[in-house]
Design a protein around this motif. Structure first.
Motif, short mmCIF file in Angstrom:
data_model
loop_
_atom_site.label_atom_id
_atom_site.label_comp_id
_atom_site.label_asym_id
_atom_site.label_seq_id
_atom_site.Cartn_x
_atom_site.Cartn_y
_atom_site.Cartn_z
N GLY A 31 0.70 -1.09 0.06
CA GLY A 31 0.10 -0.07 -0.01
C GLY A 31 0.92 1.43 -0.01
O GLY A 31 2.11 1.35 0.44
N ALA A 32 0.04 2.36 -0.58
CA ALA A 32 0.91 3.50 -0.58
C ALA A 32 1.48 3.97 0.65
O ALA A 32 0.64 3.93 1.84
CB ALA A 32 0.09 4.55 -1.30
N GLY A 33 2.61 4.65 0.99
CA GLY A 33 3.00 5.14 2.51
C GLY A 33 3.76 4.02 3.10
O GLY A 33 4.13 4.25 4.31
N ALA A 34 3.82 2.79 2.59
CA ALA A 34 4.50 1.66 3.33
C ALA A 34 6.15 1.95 3.30
O ALA A 34 6.57 2.36 2.36
CB ALA A 34 4.28 0.48 2.90
N THR A 35 6.82 1.61 4.33
CA THR A 35 8.24 1.81 4.57
C THR A 35 8.67 0.29 3.94
O THR A 35 8.40 -0.55 4.38
CB THR A 35 8.52 1.91 5.87
OG1 THR A 35 7.89 3.10 6.47
CG2 THR A 35 9.97 1.91 6.09
#
Length: 75
Positions: A31-35
């Motif tokens: 998902g977007a924003g994952a590290t």
């Protein structure tokens, strides 16, 4: 975006944030924003990234062929 001036060896092991939802051909998704951690750089093919291990189930994913434009380096 990771600038082209950053060489492959300098990126290995660095942490980054992914800008948009991404998945590989096997169906693994991030998902977007994952590290993520950069585990490999192949010239002309993109970057290989690995997600953090889930604390609940222990799953993680490797995604290959991610473009530099989809990633933002963390300090």
């Amino acid at each position: 975006m990771i600038p082209k001036s950053y060489k492959g060896k300098g990126l290995l092991g660095r942490k980054a944030t992914i800008k948009s939802d991404t998945k590989d051909k096997g169906g693994n998704g991030i998902g977007a924003g994952a590290t993520v951690t950069i585990t490999g750089v192949v010239r002309g093919k993109g970057v290989t990234i690995k997600t953090e291990k889930c604390p609940h189930c222990g799953q993680y994913a490797y995604i290959t062929g991610v473009s530099r434009e989809q990633l933002t380096l963390k300090d």
